[in-house]
Write a protein that holds these residues in place. Structure first.
Motif, short mmCIF file in Angstrom:
data_model
loop_
_atom_site.label_atom_id
_atom_site.label_comp_id
_atom_site.label_asym_id
_atom_site.label_seq_id
_atom_site.Cartn_x
_atom_site.Cartn_y
_atom_site.Cartn_z
N TYR A 1 0.61 -0.27 13.70
CA TYR A 1 0.24 -0.40 12.28
C TYR A 1 1.48 -0.60 11.42
CZ TYR A 1 -1.70 0.61 7.68
OH TYR A 1 -2.05 0.54 6.36
N THR A 2 2.56 0.09 11.77
CA THR A 2 3.81 -0.07 11.02
C THR A 2 4.29 -1.52 11.08
OG1 THR A 2 4.44 2.22 11.54
CG2 THR A 2 6.19 0.74 10.81
N ILE A 3 4.20 -2.11 12.25
CA ILE A 3 4.64 -3.51 12.42
C ILE A 3 3.82 -4.45 11.54
CG2 ILE A 3 4.69 -5.45 14.03
CD1 ILE A 3 5.43 -3.48 16.24
N VAL A 4 2.50 -4.33 11.61
CA VAL A 4 1.66 -5.27 10.87
C VAL A 4 1.73 -5.01 9.37
CG1 VAL A 4 0.12 -5.71 12.81
CG2 VAL A 4 -0.45 -3.88 11.20
N LEU A 5 1.92 -3.75 8.97
CA LEU A 5 2.06 -3.45 7.54
C LEU A 5 3.36 -4.03 7.00
CD1 LEU A 5 1.00 -1.99 5.01
CD2 LEU A 5 2.20 0.08 5.82
N ALA A 6 4.44 -3.86 7.75
CA ALA A 6 5.72 -4.42 7.33
C ALA A 6 5.64 -5.94 7.22
CB ALA A 6 6.82 -4.01 8.31
N TYR A 7 4.95 -6.56 8.16
CA TYR A 7 4.80 -8.01 8.11
C TYR A 7 3.99 -8.44 6.89
CZ TYR A 7 3.64 -12.79 9.39
OH TYR A 7 3.48 -14.15 9.36
N ASP A 8 2.93 -7.72 6.62
CA ASP A 8 2.08 -8.05 5.47
C ASP A 8 2.85 -7.94 4.16
OD1 ASP A 8 -0.63 -8.76 4.59
OD2 ASP A 8 -0.61 -6.79 3.61
N LEU A 9 3.82 -7.04 4.10
CA LEU A 9 4.59 -6.80 2.87
C LEU A 9 5.98 -7.45 2.93
CD1 LEU A 9 3.64 -3.03 2.40
CD2 LEU A 9 2.82 -4.95 1.01
N ARG A 10 6.16 -8.39 3.86
CA ARG A 10 7.48 -8.95 4.12
C ARG A 10 8.10 -9.67 2.93
NH1 ARG A 10 3.51 -11.99 5.85
NH2 ARG A 10 3.55 -14.28 5.78
N ASP A 11 7.30 -10.24 2.05
CA ASP A 11 7.82 -11.00 0.91
C ASP A 11 7.84 -10.18 -0.37
OD1 ASP A 11 8.24 -13.32 2.47
OD2 ASP A 11 6.16 -13.92 2.22
N THR A 12 7.87 -8.88 -0.20
CA THR A 12 7.90 -7.96 -1.35
C THR A 12 9.12 -7.05 -1.20
OG1 THR A 12 6.72 -6.10 -0.32
CG2 THR A 12 5.38 -7.93 -1.17
N PRO A 13 9.41 -6.20 -2.20
CA PRO A 13 10.55 -5.28 -2.09
C PRO A 13 10.31 -4.11 -1.13
CG PRO A 13 9.99 -5.71 -4.40
CD PRO A 13 8.85 -6.22 -3.57
N ALA B 1 -1.07 7.70 22.75
CA ALA B 1 -1.86 6.56 22.25
C ALA B 1 -1.89 6.52 20.73
CB ALA B 1 -3.28 6.64 22.81
N SER B 2 -1.97 7.70 20.09
CA SER B 2 -2.04 7.72 18.63
C SER B 2 -0.73 7.24 18.01
CB SER B 2 -2.38 9.13 18.13
OG SER B 2 -1.28 10.03 18.26
N LYS B 3 0.39 7.61 18.61
CA LYS B 3 1.68 7.21 18.06
C LYS B 3 1.98 5.74 18.36
CE LYS B 3 2.94 10.97 15.97
NZ LYS B 3 3.07 11.03 14.49
N ALA B 4 1.51 5.26 19.51
CA ALA B 4 1.65 3.83 19.80
C ALA B 4 0.84 3.02 18.79
CB ALA B 4 1.20 3.53 21.23
N VAL C 1 7.58 5.40 5.02
CA VAL C 1 8.14 5.90 6.26
C VAL C 1 7.02 6.56 7.06
CG1 VAL C 1 9.84 7.41 7.33
CG2 VAL C 1 10.36 6.32 5.13
N ASN C 2 6.75 6.03 8.24
CA ASN C 2 5.76 6.61 9.14
C ASN C 2 6.48 7.42 10.20
OD1 ASN C 2 3.62 5.39 7.76
ND2 ASN C 2 3.75 3.53 9.00
N VAL C 3 6.28 8.73 10.17
CA VAL C 3 6.94 9.60 11.14
C VAL C 3 6.20 9.50 12.47
CG1 VAL C 3 7.68 11.94 11.68
CG2 VAL C 3 7.77 11.11 9.32
N THR C 4 6.88 8.98 13.46
CA THR C 4 6.26 8.70 14.76
C THR C 4 6.90 9.57 15.84
OG1 THR C 4 5.68 6.92 16.29
CG2 THR C 4 7.83 6.75 15.22
N SER C 5 6.89 9.12 17.05
CA SER C 5 7.49 9.83 18.18
C SER C 5 8.03 8.82 19.17
CB SER C 5 6.45 10.72 18.87
OG SER C 5 6.94 11.20 20.12
N GLY C 6 9.11 9.20 19.83
CA GLY C 6 9.63 8.33 20.88
C GLY C 6 8.61 8.12 21.98
N LEU C 7 7.68 9.06 22.12
CA LEU C 7 6.64 8.92 23.16
C LEU C 7 5.70 7.78 22.86
CD1 LEU C 7 5.72 12.68 23.78
CD2 LEU C 7 7.28 11.23 25.10
N GLY C 8 5.75 7.24 21.64
CA GLY C 8 4.89 6.13 21.29
C GLY C 8 5.44 4.78 21.70
#
Length: 245
Positions: A173-185, A165-168, A136-143
């Motif tokens: 990174y969350t998107i690409v990490l989730a994609y990289d781990l898409r075929d795992t639990p 910019a940092s939260k965007a 879980v990556n704690v982000t902000s709506g401002l991102g």
């Protein structure tokens, strides 16, 4: 018993997230930059009868500290079920894009972005040992880039350049990490705790810390049929709970 590491967990939303997960039966490692503050936080929870908790010193700005925390945790458990990247800063304000000091940009990115990447990469081996690992990556709506470009959005005028910019970047990174781990639990998601009254904003937010922590906890406890690669935000999308990126 499931285990969870929460960075920036000695106060505010991180601390309340720890409390709520303890009540759900998790064993919680309180990640804290200052170990004494972590010990004090753990003693507060012990006083509430929540005993399955201990502090771990970890400064997400320092790779050596992150590695030391990994060694410490590795001596205590073979499995990490949940990683909550909660530690974050907003940096010196104001942050106009043409005038904000580049060093403030670097400082904010070091904690909010590079720190998350380093922590995640360092603890991924313990997470892989879990049958249902969660990040879980704690982000902000401002991102949200979509909302930052929408004049009708309630927070449209709030644009601290370094923090936004940092939260965007964290969201990306969350998107690409989730994609990289898409075929795992794994389930990997970004969570906006929403505009909450904390030290972070001089207690100006209308939301409560328990409600904010509950949003993080919900993502940490997703079942096997839960979503991954999502941006959860009740503030930005009260009907669906899914914010536009």
């Amino acid at each position: 018993m499931k285990t969870v590491l929460i960075t920036g967990a000695n106060k505010s939303i991180g601390f309340e997230t720890a409390r709520q997960l303890l009540r759900q039966g998790y064993y919680v490692y309180l990640g804290c930059r200052d170990l004494k503050k972590g010990e004090h936080a753990a003693s507060q929870l012990h006083a509430e009868g929540l005993d399955q908790v201990e502090p771990v010193e970890i400064d997400v700005d320092r790779p050596a500290s992150i590695m030391a925390a990994r060694e410490t945790l590795g001596g205590k458990t073979r499995v990490l079920d949940v990683l909550i990247n909660n530690a974050g800063i907003h940096g010196d304000m104001p942050q106009p894009p043409l005038e904000a000091d580049i060093n403030v940009f670097k400082q904010v990115f070091e904690t909010n972005f590079f720190g998350v990447i380093t922590v995640t990469q360092t603890f991924i081996d313990l997470l892989r040992q879990s049958p249902e690992p969660r990040i879980v990556n704690v982000t902000s709506g401002l991102g949200s880039l979509t909302l930052q470009n929408d004049p009708s959005w309630v927070h449209f005028l709030v644009k601290p350049a370094c923090y936004v910019a940092s939260k965007a970047a964290l969201n990306a990174y969350t998107i690409v990490l989730a994609y990289d781990l898409r075929d795992t639990p794994f389930k990997v998601n970004a969570v906006d705790p929403c505009y909450t009254a904390t030290d972070f904003n001089n207690h100006t937010g209308p939301g409560t810390v328990p409600d904010a922590a509950a949003r993080v906890v919900k993502a940490a406890m997703l079942g096997s049929d839960g979503p991954t690669g999502q941006f959860f935000s009740d503030d930005n999308a009260p009907e669906t709970g899914i914010s536009p990126w």
